[in-house]
Write an enzyme that holds these catalytic residues in place. Structure first.
Site, PDB file in Angstrom:
ATOM      1  N   LYS A   2       5.993   6.494   7.179  1.00 40.66           N
ATOM      2  CA  LYS A   2       5.520   5.560   8.207  1.00 40.66           C
ATOM      3  C   LYS A   2       6.711   5.088   9.022  1.00 40.66           C
ATOM      4  O   LYS A   2       7.776   4.795   8.471  1.00 40.66           O
ATOM      5  CB  LYS A   2       4.892   4.305   7.587  1.00 40.66           C
ATOM      6  CG  LYS A   2       3.649   4.513   6.811  1.00 40.66           C
ATOM      7  CD  LYS A   2       3.175   3.165   6.259  1.00 40.66           C
ATOM      8  CE  LYS A   2       2.020   3.337   5.308  1.00 40.66           C
ATOM      9  NZ  LYS A   2       1.672   2.071   4.643  1.00 40.66           N
ATOM     10  N   ASP A  20      -6.390  -6.682  -1.582  1.00 37.97           N
ATOM     11  CA  ASP A  20      -4.957  -6.735  -1.862  1.00 37.97           C
ATOM     12  C   ASP A  20      -4.626  -7.719  -2.982  1.00 37.97           C
ATOM     13  O   ASP A  20      -3.652  -7.547  -3.697  1.00 37.97           O
ATOM     14  CB  ASP A  20      -4.185  -7.089  -0.592  1.00 37.97           C
ATOM     15  CG  ASP A  20      -4.165  -5.941   0.401  1.00 37.97           C
ATOM     16  OD1 ASP A  20      -4.384  -4.785  -0.009  1.00 37.97           O
ATOM     17  OD2 ASP A  20      -3.938  -6.201   1.599  1.00 37.97           O
ATOM     18  N   HIS A  77       0.810  -1.219   0.000  1.00 41.66           N
ATOM     19  CA  HIS A  77       0.000   0.000   0.000  1.00 41.66           C
ATOM     20  C   HIS A  77       0.844   1.271   0.000  1.00 41.66           C
ATOM     21  O   HIS A  77       1.970   1.269   0.472  1.00 41.66           O
ATOM     22  CB  HIS A  77      -0.889   0.055   1.249  1.00 41.66           C
ATOM     23  CG  HIS A  77      -1.759  -1.139   1.418  1.00 41.66           C
ATOM     24  ND1 HIS A  77      -2.005  -1.693   2.643  1.00 41.66           N
ATOM     25  CD2 HIS A  77      -2.441  -1.892   0.530  1.00 41.66           C
ATOM     26  CE1 HIS A  77      -2.804  -2.734   2.502  1.00 41.66           C
ATOM     27  NE2 HIS A  77      -3.072  -2.884   1.226  1.00 41.66           N
ATOM     28  N   TYR A 110       2.080   1.611  13.797  1.00 39.19           N
ATOM     29  CA  TYR A 110       2.503   2.531  12.732  1.00 39.19           C
ATOM     30  C   TYR A 110       2.343   3.951  13.244  1.00 39.19           C
ATOM     31  O   TYR A 110       1.259   4.322  13.677  1.00 39.19           O
ATOM     32  CB  TYR A 110       1.576   2.467  11.520  1.00 39.19           C
ATOM     33  CG  TYR A 110       1.337   1.159  10.864  1.00 39.19           C
ATOM     34  CD1 TYR A 110       1.932   0.882   9.639  1.00 39.19           C
ATOM     35  CD2 TYR A 110       0.473   0.227  11.411  1.00 39.19           C
ATOM     36  CE1 TYR A 110       1.668  -0.302   8.986  1.00 39.19           C
ATOM     37  CE2 TYR A 110       0.213  -0.963  10.759  1.00 39.19           C
ATOM     38  CZ  TYR A 110       0.817  -1.223   9.550  1.00 39.19           C
ATOM     39  OH  TYR A 110       0.549  -2.388   8.909  1.00 39.19           O
TER      40      TYR A 110
END
Length: 184
Positions: free
Chosen positions: A72, A168, A62, A132
């Site tokens: 991130k 996904d 992603h 995250y």
């Protein structure tokens, strides 16, 4: 914290340095000043946790479309994951190259994923929990992705993929999709 470059410019492995005593340990996982001293993003605006029940579960690949790209900082708090990033910055000398690293388990390190990288992971253990920190607020509708087995990347996953979300699994080919590439 100790900052180590990866083969993909801008991405960093951040080794944590716990202070231990008979009670347990304390470790800093983020310091705006230390990150800035290493030319890394100094502002994280949101923190998220994902929990995955079964080993062999894949989440990713992603990224967020412009103008909502995000840095991130990924930290596996429980269990272990194989964390993977792919450089999808047009014009980058490492364009479409990937880097993978185990997070969690016995290691005390995090991966800084810069803007312009696809990110995903496969769980190596049951009950994996991942934290995250992200530099942008969530913007619905801006998520983009590529398949974990996309031939443009050639990622060598260390374990068989046993579970993956339909979303996904259904991303289009990266190399053949100009809209996805230009959104990176």
């Amino acid at each position: 914290m100790k900052f180590n470059a990866t083969p993909l410019p801008g991405a960093m492995l951040v080794e944590l340095q716990p202070h231990e005593d008979e009670r347990g340990f304390f470790e800093r996982i983020y310091c705006e000043r230390e990150f800035a001293e290493h030319g890394l993003p100094g502002r994280m605006v949101q923190a998220n946790v994902s929990f995955t029940r079964r080993a062999g579960t894949l989440r990713g690949m992603h990224w967020q479309a412009a103008p909502h790209e995000e840095d991130k900082l990924v930290h596996c708090l429980q269990g272990a994951i194989w964390d993977v990033i792919v450089d999808i910055r047009p014009g980058s000398p490492t364009y479409c190259r990937w880097f993978g690293v185990e997070l969690g388990g016995a290691g005390d390190r995090m991966l800084l994923v810069p803007k312009g990288f696809a990110h995903g992971f496969v769980t190596l253990t049951d009950d994996a929990s991942v934290l995250y920190h992200v530099s942008q607020f969530h913007a619905p509708g801006t998520e983009r992705g590529a398949r974990h087995d996309d031939p443009a990347f050639g990622i060598d996953w260390p374990v068989p993929i046993r579970l993956i979300a339909d979303k996904d699994r259904a991303w289009p080919d990266f190399a053949g999709n100009a809209q996805e590439r230009s959104s990176a």
